[in-house]
Design a protein around this motif. Structure first.
Motif, PDB file in Angstrom:
ATOM      1  N   ARG A  67      74.498  37.731  21.245  1.00  0.00           N
ATOM      2  CA  ARG A  67      75.576  37.143  20.449  1.00  0.00           C
ATOM      3  C   ARG A  67      75.201  37.018  18.972  1.00  0.00           C
ATOM      4  N   LYS A  68      73.952  36.692  18.695  1.00  0.00           N
ATOM      5  CA  LYS A  68      73.519  36.554  17.298  1.00  0.00           C
ATOM      6  C   LYS A  68      73.626  37.886  16.557  1.00  0.00           C
ATOM      7  N   ARG A 119      69.133  42.258  10.867  1.00  0.00           N
ATOM      8  CA  ARG A 119      69.479  42.727  12.203  1.00  0.00           C
ATOM      9  C   ARG A 119      68.313  43.446  12.860  1.00  0.00           C
TER      10      ARG A 119
END
Length: 158
Positions: A67-68, A119
């Motif tokens: 989810r992050k 990311r």
């Protein structure tokens, strides 16, 4: 000197020459030779194949991505949209305060690069490449880089 041919013209000419030879006039060197390179070109995927690939990729992304990382991806998509809007506005309306456009667009691109770095470092699949960097440290680096980026852009505008 003979004119240069594109690869398609060369293949077409080779196909025309080989088809003009009858079996009686074929030489032993050319008999049993496969067709020209055009027969080895793979067929383009159909719309159904493309939609199936996109559907499978989307389902894999939804199922396997934490989810992050989805939140970071959404922020990156937002940055792409903002950058496109700024660029289109600059083309259609003009870039009179050029420093403002340049600063805003640079911040958008810089934030995208910082978000991509965040990311990569926060992705659990890349933990072997970033052994000494925890996700919290990666986020702190992202915040610090963002502050420095915005400070320089603010000073650039005057």
């Amino acid at each position: 000197m003979a004119p240069k041919r594109t690869p398609r013209q060369a293949v077409a000419k080779a196909g025309a020459v080989s088809s003009s030879l009858s079996p009686a006039t074929e030489s032993p060197a050319t008999s049993g030779v496969s067709t020209p390179a055009a027969s080895r070109i793979p067929a383009l995927p159909t719309a159904a194949d493309t939609s199936a690939i996109v559907y499978q990729a989307w389902n894999s992304y939804v199922a396997d991505t934490p989810r992050k990382l989805k939140l970071v991806d959404a922020f990156m998509l937002f940055l792409v949209a903002v950058g496109l809007i700024q660029f289109v506005y600059c083309i259609l309306v003009g870039n009179y305060p050029f420093n403002a456009f340049l600063s805003g667009f640079s911040i958008t691109v810089g934030q995208f690069v910082l978000a991509a770095s965040l990311r990569m470092q926060a992705n659990p699949n890349n933990s072997s490449q970033f052994e000494k960097v925890t996700p919290e440290r990666a986020f702190a680096d992202f915040i610090f880089g963002s502050l420095v980026l915005h400070f320089f852009a603010y000073n650039f505008i005057n």
